[in-house]
Design a protein around this motif. Structure first.
Motif, short mmCIF file in Angstrom:
data_model
loop_
_atom_site.label_atom_id
_atom_site.label_comp_id
_atom_site.label_asym_id
_atom_site.label_seq_id
_atom_site.Cartn_x
_atom_site.Cartn_y
_atom_site.Cartn_z
N VAL A 66 48.94 32.70 36.84
CA VAL A 66 47.64 32.54 37.50
C VAL A 66 46.94 31.26 37.00
O VAL A 66 47.40 30.63 36.05
CB VAL A 66 46.75 33.79 37.33
N PHE A 68 44.30 30.27 35.24
CA PHE A 68 43.89 29.90 33.87
C PHE A 68 45.11 29.53 33.02
O PHE A 68 45.02 28.74 32.09
CB PHE A 68 43.06 31.02 33.21
N LEU A 93 39.49 39.00 35.27
CA LEU A 93 38.97 38.96 33.90
C LEU A 93 38.35 37.60 33.60
O LEU A 93 37.24 37.52 33.06
CB LEU A 93 40.12 39.28 32.91
N CYS A 178 39.54 43.41 33.09
CA CYS A 178 40.54 43.10 34.10
C CYS A 178 40.63 44.33 34.99
O CYS A 178 40.83 45.44 34.48
CB CYS A 178 41.88 42.83 33.42
N HIS A 179 40.48 44.17 36.31
CA HIS A 179 40.44 45.34 37.19
C HIS A 179 41.75 46.12 37.17
O HIS A 179 41.76 47.32 37.39
CB HIS A 179 40.08 44.90 38.62
N CYS A 277 48.84 43.50 39.82
CA CYS A 277 47.88 42.39 39.92
C CYS A 277 48.20 41.58 41.18
O CYS A 277 49.24 40.92 41.25
CB CYS A 277 47.98 41.51 38.68
N TYR A 279 46.91 38.93 42.14
CA TYR A 279 46.93 37.48 41.90
C TYR A 279 48.31 37.03 41.41
O TYR A 279 48.84 36.02 41.85
CB TYR A 279 45.87 37.10 40.85
N MET A 280 48.89 37.79 40.49
CA MET A 280 50.22 37.46 39.98
C MET A 280 51.24 37.52 41.13
O MET A 280 52.16 36.72 41.19
CB MET A 280 50.63 38.46 38.89
FE1 SF4 Z 1 43.89 38.66 35.24
FE2 SF4 Z 1 45.76 39.89 36.72
FE3 SF4 Z 1 46.11 39.57 34.07
FE4 SF4 Z 1 44.29 41.25 35.03
S1 SF4 Z 1 46.50 41.41 35.25
S2 SF4 Z 1 44.03 39.83 33.33
S3 SF4 Z 1 43.54 40.17 36.85
S4 SF4 Z 1 45.97 37.96 35.62
#
Ligand code: SF4
Ligand code: 13P
Length: 320
Positions: A66, A68, A93, A178-179, A277, A279-280
């Protein structure tokens, strides 16, 4: 560039050929989809991938993770080109604290040491004294003189875990989460753990079940050998070494691919099947291929922010 290759295996072969031809290294986080992990040169946790980004000889890093994480690689290696197959791959997060909120918090606690999780934007990192990951957060806090107040951000579950392990009383913890990990509840975990015999439980410190489980262990409800709090790479190392055959795994489900591949004789059950996740999972084989071909999704960090953020990241890399 049109995608001419159709099947996943042909696409993987083409990616492997192209990354060699273009001298690109592919780094992938443990939560990436199996196909993406298969084409990576290194798969690991946030700390391991940051270390790889700092030392790989290639001039181009294709980061499968992701935003960051790619930013961190760009800060560590300013002379390298860092590519992210989908620039929209964010993190709930890292979104849980803004730069104005951090500046205001620091103003309220002058003299405090700001320790931030690697899951933060480059701008937030530029305001930190120390950066940390889930695998070295305890040691980073231990390295700070005891009389110094600490501002720990942004994950409240990791922060509470670190405060409990270190016994630190002067730690202020930001209420971020983190959701995905917050969604793994103590009930999910207890239900699985109580229903399975001879099972170990490995838990990521970002999970909302971390705190109550630690109290359960302290109260003697579970044998402490049964419950271990670890980073994703720590989990992979732990399950390999353990003599136990069955594991309940509380983190994003992408980690199960490597766990099962490395330990075919063992059983791994997710604490929650819903812990995915999105995003991942935005990083697909097709996007990796397209990024290798057109090299367009470049992640950059303005020099004045990168130079400040690098100090906190270097401190993180110096502590294991
Ligand atoms: Fe961020 Fe996804 Fe890791 Fe949660 S699982 S901390 S939303 S990258
Ligand atoms: P680690 O891989 O460092 O344990 O981090 C987990 C995570 O949530 C990254 O997004």
């Amino acid at each position: 560039m049109t995608l001419l290759v159709q099947s996943a295996s042909a696409l993987k072969e083409e990616i492997l050929r192209l990354k060699k031809e273009k001298d690109v290294v592919i780094l992938a986080h443990n939560y990436q989809i199996p196909d993406v992990q298969d084409v990576a040169d290194f798969t690991g946790d946030s700390l391991g991938l940051s270390r790889q980004a700092a030392t790989v000889p290639q001039k181009t890093i294709l980061f499968c993770g992701v935003n960051f994480m790619a930013e961190t690689a760009a800060i560590i290696s300013p002379d390298k080109k860092v590519l992210l197959p989908d620039l929209e791959a964010g993190c709930s997060l890292s979104d849980s604290i803004t730069i104005d909120e951090l500046k205001e918090w620091k103003k309220q606690h002058p003299g405090a040491i700001a320790v931030g999780y690697v899951n933060t934007t480059a701008e937030i990192k530029s305001e930190l004294d120390y950066c940390c990951t889930s695998s070295n957060a305890v040691n980073v806090v231990k390295a700070i003189p005891e009389d110094k107040e600490i501002l720990f951000l942004p994950d409240m579950f990791l922060g509470s875990y670190v405060a409990k392990v270190t016994g630190r009383k002067n730690m202020h913890i930001w209420a971020g989460e983190c959701h995905v990990h917050a969604g793994i509840t103590p009930d999910d975990v207890r239900e699985k753990l109580d229903s399975m015999k001879d099972t170990e439980f490995v838990i990521h410190p970002e999970c909302s079940c971390t705190t109550p489980m630690m109290y359960d262990v302290a109260d003697g409800k579970y044998d402490d050998k049964k419950v271990t709090v670890l980073s994703t790479e720590g989990m992979l190392n732990h399950v390999k070494k353990s003599n136990t055959k069955n594991f309940v795994v509380a983190t994003e489900t992408g980690i199960l691919y490597r766990m099962r591949k490395d330990n075919p004789e063992k059983n791994f059950v997710p604490a929650s099947e819903k812990a995915e996740c999105q995003y991942m999972k935005m990083i697909t084989l097709e996007k990796v291929y397209e990024t290798l071909v057109n090299q367009k999704n470049v992640v950059t960090v303005p020099k004045e922010i990168a130079d400040k953020a690098r100090l906190a990241i270097d401190r993180m890399l110096a502590i294991s």
